[in-house]
Design an enzyme around this catalytic site. Structure first.
Site, mmCIF file in Angstrom:
data_model
loop_
_atom_site.group_PDB
_atom_site.id
_atom_site.type_symbol
_atom_site.label_atom_id
_atom_site.label_comp_id
_atom_site.label_asym_id
_atom_site.label_seq_id
_atom_site.Cartn_x
_atom_site.Cartn_y
_atom_site.Cartn_z
ATOM 1 C CG ASP A 14 -1.726 -1.270 1.392
ATOM 2 O OD1 ASP A 14 -2.048 -1.898 0.377
ATOM 3 O OD2 ASP A 14 -2.005 -1.657 2.544
ATOM 4 C CD GLU A 171 -9.071 -2.592 -1.735
ATOM 5 O OE1 GLU A 171 -9.810 -2.803 -0.767
ATOM 6 O OE2 GLU A 171 -8.211 -3.400 -2.113
HETATM 7 C C1 6LW Z 1 -5.807 -2.027 1.997
HETATM 8 C C2 6LW Z 1 -6.445 -2.097 0.694
HETATM 9 C C3 6LW Z 1 -5.629 -3.142 0.102
HETATM 10 O O1 6LW Z 1 -6.469 -1.278 2.938
HETATM 11 O O2 6LW Z 1 -5.359 -4.051 1.064
HETATM 12 O O3 6LW Z 1 -4.353 -3.850 -1.650
HETATM 13 C C4 6LW Z 1 -5.764 -3.490 2.288
HETATM 14 N N1 6LW Z 1 -5.156 -3.073 -1.070
HETATM 15 O O4 6LW Z 1 -6.431 -0.940 -0.049
HETATM 16 C C5 6LW Z 1 -4.808 -3.839 3.361
HETATM 17 O O5 6LW Z 1 -3.493 -3.545 2.948
#
Ligand code: 6LW
Length: 491
Positions: A14, A171
């Protein structure tokens, strides 16, 4: 074939990045480990050096003992605005949530948290428009204007854009004002093999957002690329005007379905822009020479403060972990429980290379302690000593076993862990690597007590968001660690 390498190897997912003049700063998630949010500095985006951890005081980060592994600190966003560094992040532990910390200097001190009780969910982002309004955008993808100084919300929540219809887990949003457009970069498809990055743009920070016709702009799904699960990224413009994307990816090894053991790592790729003003992500660029992470690491514990790369499980109190108690040693005091427990006294560094050797000189005259490769409470291998006997302990799921023992001479013992490539790489069931645990003899030879299949310490087996961490622990009483070493091995 030339290896495709991360710019920040080991469990560093991240990534979020910002530039101030010629300096780049990058942060990553840290989950159940303390201190939280490793912070790196670079001058060229390829070579990064850890300069600290953003959350290094209990007032900034409390990770309760009943919090699950892979809970805790998720997905920060780092920005430089108005002469300050701003970091927004989620602590997923019960009773916590989203908060902002700031610093004038990235090496700290970082402020106490400003909590954001009105911001739901995970993966918060901060962006300021020309009027000075601060927009907080989060997974889903939603957005709320906030006062970043007080944490108050200043408007209604609105939905922005959810990526491709039907794609799961929109996300990791980041919002940028580039040229005439506001761009909304998101991850979608989940953080596993289906992961990818898509982008949309609109006339202002609130949209309306029109998706890029070439989405996803990054994904390795369905390819035989050695780096998989690519997604969750952040854009940055270099001083020379070029654009770059930092993002997470994994390096699975072994037969099918492939196992990755070092967690999600940070990679770098160049970005160019089409005539229509959409970004195109190029091939991953790897450091051509050794980076700081490739240098052998040795800690003699001579300094009062620990190197920032050391991480502890959930908390670190001087009562249980100190370099001040015995000069030139790390003293670990058990809390009456083993590595299987959430309050384990373990301190480690991320495994950063597919093959490596770690060792430590452990004095267990007043207790039991050793050296472990940890994925989480239910998945770890360790070699420990009580001062008379060394034993290898394997914990996989609900099964815990002592798999080998060896009498050792009284006094401190050098314990070692070696990770190496799989023995039969052509068998489709072959694991990603093997982990050998043993003791170092006085002549320096490594005497292996057990060699265990590495797949059981992989994310595909254990689940979650982290990767392997290697380091010493105390299982009972007090142990002193005179030194710890880690070196990458070829292959
Ligand atoms: C994070 C989300 C993700 O909050 O995994 O790969 C989660 N993306 O954006 C935890 O790292």
């Amino acid at each position: 074939m030339v290896s495709v390498l991360p710019v920040v190897p080991g469990f560093h997912p991240d990534p979020s990045v910002c530039r101030v003049n010629d300096d780049y700063y990058l942060v990553c998630s840290s989950f159940e480990y303390f201190p939280g949010i490793p912070l790196f500095h670079s001058r060229d985006l390829l070579h990064w050096t850890q300069i600290g951890n953003v959350l290094d005081r209990p007032e900034q980060l409390r990770l309760p003992v009943d919090m699950t592994s892979s809970g805790g600190v998720y997905a920060p966003t780092l920005r430089h605005h108005d002469g300050r560094f701003w970091l927004i992040v989620t602590n997923c532990a019960e009773g916590a949530g989203n908060f902002i910390v700031t610093a004038a200097d990235p090496t700290g001190p970082w402020s106490a948290p400003t909590w954001l009780p009105g911001i739901p969910g995970i993966d918060p982002d901060l962006a300021w428009d020309e009027d000075g309004t601060c927009w907080c955008t989060f997974a889903g993808v939603g957005q709320i204007p906030i006062d970043p100084y007080t944490g108050r919300v200043l408007g209604e929540q609105r939905g922005l854009w959810s990526g491709a219809p039907g794609a799961r887990a929109p996300e990791a949003p980041h919002l940028y004002h580039i040229g005439d457009h506001w761009y909304l970069l998101i991850a979608e498809g989940g953080t596993e093999r289906g992961h990818g990055i898509s982008i949309a743009r609109g006339p202002g920070p609130t949209g309306p957002f029109e998706p890029c016709p070439d989405n996803p702009i990054l994904t390795h799904r369905g390819t035989d690329h050695p780096v998989q699960n690519t997604g969750h990224g952040d854009l940055v413009q270099a001083a020379d005007g070029s654009w770059w994307l930092v993002f997470l990816g994994v390096r699975p090894h072994g037969g099918t379905p492939g196992w990755h053991v070092m967690g999600r790592e940070t990679f770098l790729a160049p970005v160019t822009w089409t005539e229509d003003g959409w970004p195109t992500v190029g091939d991953i660029v790897s450091p051509a020479d050794a980076t700081a992470a490739d240098a052998p690491f040795r800690d003699d514990f001579d300094l009062p403060e620990l190197h920032p790369s050391w991480i502890s499980v959930r908390d670190r109190s001087t009562e249980h972990c100190s370099t001040k108690e015995r000069s030139g040693s790390l003293t670990l005091r058990a809390r009456g429980s083993s590595l299987d427990e959430p309050d384990a006294v373990f301190i480690g560094r991320r495994q950063q290379h597919p093959a490596c050797h770690a060792s430590a000189l452990v004095d267990a005259g007043q207790g039991v302690g050793g050296l472990a490769v940890r994925l989480d409470e239910q998945h770890h291998y360790g070699i420990e000593t009580d001062g008379t006997q060394a034993r290898v302990i394997s914990r996989v799921g609900s099964v815990r076993a002592v798999v080998a023992t060896l009498p050792v001479p009284a006094g401190p013992t050098v314990l070692g862990v070696r990770v190496s490539g799989p023995p039969a790489p052509h068998d489709p069931r072959t694991g990603p690597d093997v982990v050998s645990l043993g003791v170092e003899r006085p002549d320096g030879a490594f005497s292996v007590l057990a060699t265990l299949d590495g797949r059981y310490l992989s994310t595909e087996v254990a689940g979650g968001f982290t990767g392997r961490v290697i380091g010493p622990y105390a299982a009972r009483g007090t142990v002193h660690v005179d030194w710890f070493g880690y070196e990458p091995l070829p292959g």
